[in-house]
Design an enzyme around this catalytic site. Sequence first.
Site, short mmCIF file in Angstrom:
data_model
loop_
_atom_site.label_atom_id
_atom_site.label_comp_id
_atom_site.label_asym_id
_atom_site.label_seq_id
_atom_site.Cartn_x
_atom_site.Cartn_y
_atom_site.Cartn_z
N ASP A 178 1.06 1.16 41.46
CA ASP A 178 -0.01 2.22 41.42
C ASP A 178 -0.88 1.61 43.26
O ASP A 178 -0.05 0.64 44.02
CB ASP A 178 -1.32 1.54 40.33
CG ASP A 178 -2.43 2.70 39.82
OD1 ASP A 178 -2.96 2.84 40.66
OD2 ASP A 178 -2.50 2.47 38.38
N HIS A 253 -1.68 7.52 42.94
CA HIS A 253 -1.97 6.05 42.58
C HIS A 253 -0.69 5.70 43.04
O HIS A 253 0.23 4.77 42.94
CB HIS A 253 -1.73 6.05 41.35
CG HIS A 253 -3.00 6.06 40.30
ND1 HIS A 253 -4.11 5.30 39.89
CD2 HIS A 253 -3.33 7.37 39.56
CE1 HIS A 253 -5.31 5.77 39.49
NE2 HIS A 253 -4.57 7.27 39.39
N GLU A 316 -4.94 11.81 38.35
CA GLU A 316 -5.11 11.60 39.26
C GLU A 316 -4.91 12.20 40.89
O GLU A 316 -4.99 10.83 40.97
CB GLU A 316 -6.33 10.47 39.19
CG GLU A 316 -6.90 10.26 37.91
CD GLU A 316 -7.80 8.48 37.04
OE1 GLU A 316 -8.57 8.51 36.74
OE2 GLU A 316 -6.81 7.45 38.11
N TRP A 458 -6.41 -1.48 30.96
CA TRP A 458 -6.10 -0.96 31.86
C TRP A 458 -7.00 -2.35 32.61
O TRP A 458 -8.23 -2.10 32.04
CB TRP A 458 -6.39 0.26 32.52
CG TRP A 458 -6.34 2.09 32.30
CD1 TRP A 458 -6.72 2.50 30.71
CD2 TRP A 458 -5.17 2.41 32.87
NE1 TRP A 458 -6.31 3.86 31.14
CE2 TRP A 458 -4.52 3.72 31.90
CE3 TRP A 458 -3.82 1.79 33.78
CZ2 TRP A 458 -3.37 4.42 32.19
CZ3 TRP A 458 -2.84 2.84 34.28
CH2 TRP A 458 -2.55 4.40 33.64
C1 TNX Z 1 -7.82 6.75 34.84
S1 TNX Z 1 -5.65 7.05 32.35
C2 TNX Z 1 -6.54 6.26 34.97
C3 TNX Z 1 -6.34 4.88 35.18
C4 TNX Z 1 -7.75 3.68 34.69
C5 TNX Z 1 -8.07 4.24 34.10
C6 TNX Z 1 -9.70 3.12 33.46
C7 TNX Z 1 -5.39 7.09 33.53
C8 TNX Z 1 -3.90 7.99 33.35
N1 TNX Z 1 -5.54 7.03 35.22
O1 TNX Z 1 -5.99 4.46 36.43
O2 TNX Z 1 -7.01 2.61 34.94
O3 TNX Z 1 -8.83 5.34 33.70
O4 TNX Z 1 -10.39 3.63 32.42
#
Ligand code: TNX
Length: 517
Positions: A178, A253, A316, A458
Amino acid sequence: MQTLNIFPKPVSLVVKPGTFRITKSTPVVASGEAQQAGILFCDLIAPATGLKLPIQRNSSAQPSIVFKLNPSVKLPPEGYHLTISPKQVTVQSPHLAGLRHAVQTLRQLLPVSIYASHPISGVDWTMPYVEIEDYPRFSWRGAMLDVVRHFMPVEFIFRFLDLLALHKLNSFHWHLTDDQGWRVEIKKYPRLTEVGAWRRHTMVGHWNENKTTPQYDDIRHGGYYTQDEMRQVVAYATRLGINVVPEIEMPGHAQAAIASYPELGNSDEKIEVSSGWGIHTHVYNVEESTIKFMQDVLEEVMSIFPSTFIHVGGDEVPKQEWKDSPRAQQRIRELGLSNEDELQSYFISRMDNFLTQHGRRLIGWDEILEGGLAPNATVMSWRGEAGGIAAAQAGHDVVMAPNTYTYFDYYQSPDNTAEPLAIGALLPLETVYSYEPIPQDIDESNIHHILGVQGQLWSEYIPTPAKVEYMVFPRLCALAEVAWTAAGQKDFITFKGRLAAHLLRLDQLNVNYRQLD
Ligand code: TNX
């Protein structure tokens, strides 16, 4: 007679009067592959009982515990049949996985001190006479652990696997890379861990309070797993019947990797491994050399993890860097694509082809749907269920992981002040338990695409194993029942009663679970 509390709730259970007693001379009878289950049973009961049961290949006359692989027993995958009668404990299944689950059931039939880590004297190690038929509702029963935002020592990974197996979960999704760290040793690219496994410091307090003048501690943070350690984790998990799904995030990420190898990025800006939370703008470029780099990484990952599924993240991915980069825009034109979403899909499709050629299957978060889903991709639906529904309707396999039901980094109680710091939102035990992984709006003919369900942890606000346990338990106990037990058999009130008794097991294991309300 002791109370019976098999967890998750089995398909059928009949109790009869009487008990079977394990003594130092009770043989475990198992041959061929079934021996692995027999050995697992002996290993798991040894610490508390102090007994080293003899393992035999063939049945003898005396009371014995028999594990048998029997292809003619008709049971769904991972199912088992268990009979405890005066002379014999008999476990049968067509699959080793079923025998392994039966081991966990047998342990639960013993007095609760069976979970102690040292010999307990004065206990009669008895199990009630029972007849159990059991099999899971879903084939993917998972838990994800983020070891990037906070590194977790490998010893804790073993313990976490023990706790998954206890709940008959069969998939450990290991979030290994990440923005804030790279935690997998890759021999071909040593800087990924030399540089990428470490950050200078870490944000203090909640991200929301850090937007203007962020506060950091002054502690270097990091760590990574060597390939040997990861192979040990895989072996340990396999023995417990758990598949380890590694996750290598791309194309977003990616900040820790770009900090290690700047040529993977989109600009000349010097970037560091991130020390804060939230969505980061630095993403991989889509040069052929970067695709090759990621495939080299996946090649080493595949040599460590036998899992059919390999997770490539995909969530993301801010598109701004690609919008601003003349090179990325040129790539879009060269490849005949129409926008940045399609560029992301192109990236993922290249990984999909690569993994498919190697006999593996790509799985990614639901954003991989956005510019068109790669042909063989499986989707992990986290932003609610919409992505999962769309993927299943298009004939793709899906793992349900909606944040509203399965995010264990959310608060457990509406009274936040009484809880340790969490990311926000609210996910009480009852909500987890209420989850129904098969959405109403999926056609009957596509229901089989819902492979199962997974809980996520997470770790932005979770620096220690003790806090992992606090956030995960008992919510993972509820999720295990969502994943294993038929919908019609679920009932929250009786679940809570059974859970109270089940938590006595976690007490023996010193699990730092959150107390029930
Ligand atoms: C979203 S869930 C993310 C993570 C974060 C999380 C916190 C996802 C696929 N991506 O990078 O840690 O929210 O709740």
